[in-house]
Write a protein that holds these residues in place. Structure first.
Motif, PDB file in Angstrom:
ATOM      1  N   TYR A  46       0.817  -1.213   0.000  1.00  0.00           N
ATOM      2  CA  TYR A  46       0.000   0.000   0.000  1.00  0.00           C
ATOM      3  C   TYR A  46       0.854   1.268   0.000  1.00  0.00           C
ATOM      4  O   TYR A  46       0.313   2.376  -0.061  1.00  0.00           O
ATOM      5  CB  TYR A  46      -0.940  -0.015   1.209  1.00  0.00           C
ATOM      6  N   PHE A  71      -4.460   0.277   3.982  1.00  0.00           N
ATOM      7  CA  PHE A  71      -5.497   0.292   2.953  1.00  0.00           C
ATOM      8  C   PHE A  71      -6.460   1.465   3.161  1.00  0.00           C
ATOM      9  O   PHE A  71      -6.761   2.213   2.219  1.00  0.00           O
ATOM     10  CB  PHE A  71      -6.264  -1.036   2.975  1.00  0.00           C
ATOM     11  N   PRO A  80      -8.313  -4.532  -1.234  1.00  0.00           N
ATOM     12  CA  PRO A  80      -8.364  -4.662   0.227  1.00  0.00           C
ATOM     13  C   PRO A  80      -7.542  -5.865   0.678  1.00  0.00           C
ATOM     14  O   PRO A  80      -7.255  -6.773  -0.123  1.00  0.00           O
ATOM     15  CB  PRO A  80      -9.866  -4.862   0.505  1.00  0.00           C
ATOM     16  N   HIS A  96      -4.440  -1.540  -5.113  1.00  0.00           N
ATOM     17  CA  HIS A  96      -5.641  -0.932  -4.546  1.00  0.00           C
ATOM     18  C   HIS A  96      -6.564  -1.939  -3.869  1.00  0.00           C
ATOM     19  O   HIS A  96      -7.601  -1.551  -3.333  1.00  0.00           O
ATOM     20  CB  HIS A  96      -6.441  -0.216  -5.649  1.00  0.00           C
ATOM     21  N   TRP A 139      -4.676  -3.328   6.889  1.00  0.00           N
ATOM     22  CA  TRP A 139      -5.968  -2.636   6.901  1.00  0.00           C
ATOM     23  C   TRP A 139      -5.778  -1.148   7.188  1.00  0.00           C
ATOM     24  O   TRP A 139      -6.443  -0.302   6.570  1.00  0.00           O
ATOM     25  CB  TRP A 139      -6.902  -3.272   7.932  1.00  0.00           C
TER      26      TRP A 139
END
Length: 419
Positions: free
Chosen positions: A88, A252, A112, A110, A249
Motif C-alpha cells: 500500500y 489500505f 483490500p 488498490h 488494513w
C-alpha cells in the motif's frame, strides 16, 4: 430454411449473413460453429503465449508474465515475508515490482487486504506456475457457473469464446472469477440461499462490484442469503487480520483518498480505461461534479431495477441476468475486464427469450455485436466514444425490456360498498 422466409440458402452468401439478424436457429448454429473454433484457439493462445516465455519474467509476447497478476504475486510475496502493508506504499510497491519483473512493471495496489490471502497462495508458486494456476482457476469457476446457470454445454462453449474471456486470461485479471461467483449467487439465491450468499461474499476482494448484491438481498428480504454474504465477507476480513495483522488494513484505509485521486480524479490509467458512468462523463469532457451526478443517477436506477425485478419476476434467468447486468453499471470504476458479468447476462437473456418465443430484433443485434468488445479500448482511443459503457447500458436495457413485462400485475384489493 422455410420457403416463407424468402431467403435463398447459399453457403457463404450475403443472404445467409443477413439471416443471422432474422433467424434465431441460424444465429445459434453460427454461434456454436464459431465457438467450436474460437474457444479452443482462445485457450491455446492465452496459455501458450501468455503463460510461458523465453525467461521467467516475460512471456512470448514480450510482456511481463502474468501482466496484471504480476503485482498480485509481488504483494503475496511481501505478505509471506511478513511485510503485507508494503504493497500500500506506492513507491515501495513499485520498487518491489521492478525488482521482481523489471522497471516496465508498474501497477498501484488498490485491493483490500482480503485479496492478500489468494495472493500469498500464488506467491508460494513461481510466477509462471502462478499465472497458469490462476488462469485454470478462473476458467474452472467461470465454466462451472455458466453451466450451473444454463444447464447447457453449448452455452458454456459460446461463453468461453467471448473476447472478454481472452482479455481476462491474458491480463491475468480476476473478472472471470468475479463473473462466476456473481452468476452462481444470482442463480442459486432461491434454491440454495446460504451457498448463494457465500458466493456473493467471496467477491469482497472487489468492493466496487461486491456491494451491489447484499443491498439487493436486503431490499428483497432474502435474509438467509444476506446473512451468508455478510458472514463470508466478515470471515475473510478476520482471516486476513489473523494472517497478516492489522497494518495492511490501516494502510489500505489510509490510501483510499490516494486511490480516489489516482483512479478517478487524475485518471492515471487513462480516461479510455474506465467504462463506468463516471468514467464516461469524464471521457466526454464533463467535470467531477457532473461525473458524480451521472454515476449516482445510473447507480440509483440499477438498484431500482434490480429491486423491482427481484421482487416480482418469477423467471430465474431474467432475475440473474438483471443482477449481472446491473453490477457493472453501478460501479465507479469499470475497466474492460470487469465487463465479464455481461457474458452470462446475455446468455441468460437469450435463453429466456427462446423460452418466450424468440429473440427480439434489438436483442439479436446485441448478441451479434457483443464480440466487438475486444476492440472497445482502441475504438475509444480513436473516436472518444464510450463504447464499453454503451455496450453495458445496451445489455442492461435489453434485459430490463424483457424482465419488466415478465412480472405479474399487482393484485389490487377492492372493497365492496353497500348499495
Amino acid at each position: 430454411m422455410r420457403a416463407s422466409s424468402g431467403i435463398a440458402v447459399r453457403p457463404g452468401g450475403d443472404a445467409d449473413l443477413r439471416s443471422l439478424f432474422t433467424d434465431d436457429a441460424r444465429l445459434l448454429r453460427f454461434a456454436r460453429l464459431a465457438a467450436a473454433f474460437l474457444a479452443p484457439v482462445t485457450l491455446v493462445l492465452a496459455f501458450a503465449a501468455c503463460g510461458f516465455g523465453p525467461d521467467p519474467r516475460h512471456n512470448w509476447l514480450g510482456d511481463v508474465v502474468g501482466s496484471d497478476l504480476s503485482q498480485v504475486w509481488v504483494a503475496g510475496a511481501r505478505a509471506l515475508a511478513g511485510r503485507a502493508a508494503e504493497s500500500y506504499e506506492l513507491a515501495v510497491h513499485l520498487a518491489n515490482l521492478a525488482a521482481a519483473f523489471g522497471p516496465e512493471c508498474r501497477f498501484a495496489w488498490h485491493y483490500p487486504p482480503v485479496f492478500l490471502i489468494p495472493a500469498a497462495g500464488l506467491a508460494a508458486l513461481s510466477p509462471q506456475v502462478a499465472i497458469l494456476a490462476w488462469m485454470t482457476l478462473s476458467l474452472a469457476v467461470f465454466t462451472a457457473a455458466t453451466f450451473v446457470a444454463t444447464g447447457r454445454r453449448d452455452a458454456v462453449l459460446i461463453a468461453l469464446a467471448h473476447p472478454l474471456v481472452f482479455c481476462n486470461l491474458t491480463y491475468g485479471q480476476n473478472g472471470l472469477i468475479t463473473a462466476g461467483l456473481l452468476t452462481l449467487g444470482a442463480t442459486l439465491v432461491d434454491r440454495r440461499p446460504w451457498l448463494a450468499g457465500l458466493c456473493f461474499g467471496l467477491v469482497a476482494y472487489k468492493p466496487q462490484l461486491a456491494a451491489f448484491a447484499p443491498v439487493v438481498l436486503l431490499l428483497t428480504g432474502r435474509r438467509e442469503a444476506l446473512a451468508a454474504c455478510l458472514g463470508t465477507a466478515l470471515a475473510l476480513c478476520l482471516a486476513s487480520v489473523a494472517l497478516f495483522g492489522l497494518d495492511p488494513w490501516r494502510s489500505f484505509l489510509t490510501t483510499l483518498s490516494e486511490t480516489d485521486r489516482l483512479l478517478l480524479r487524475d485518471a492515471a490509467a487513462g480516461l479510455d480505461i474506465n467504462f463506468s458512468a463516471f468514467g464516461t462523463m469524464r471521457l466526454v469532457g464533463g467535470g467531477m461534479s457532473a461525473a458524480w451526478a451521472f454515476q449516482a443517477g445510473v447507480t440509483g436506477a440499477t438498484f431500482a431495477l434490480a429491486w423491482r425485478v427481484w421482487s416480482r419476476c418469477a423467471d430465474t434467468h431474467l432475475r440473474a441476468a438483471t443482477l449481472l447486468a446491473c453490477v457493472p453499471m453501478a460501479s465507479l470504476y469499470l475497466p474492460i475486464y470487469d465487463l465479464a458479468p455481461l457474458i452470462p447476462a446475455t446468455i441468460l437473456l437469450a435463453i429466456a427469450a427462446h423460452r418466450a418465443g424468440g429473440l427480439r430484433g434489438y436483442e439479436r443485434g446485441l448478441m451479434i455485436l457483443a464480440p466487438l468488445t475486444a476492440a472497445f479500448r482502441p475504438l475509444v482511443n480513436e473516436t472518444g466514444i464510450p463504447f464499453g459503457f454503451l455496450f453495458a447500458a445496451a445489455t442492461l436495457l435489453c434485459v430490463a425490456a424483457r424482465a419488466l413485462p415478465a412480472m405479474p400485475p399487482r393484485k389490487v384489493s377492492t372493497v365492496a360498498h353497500p348499495a
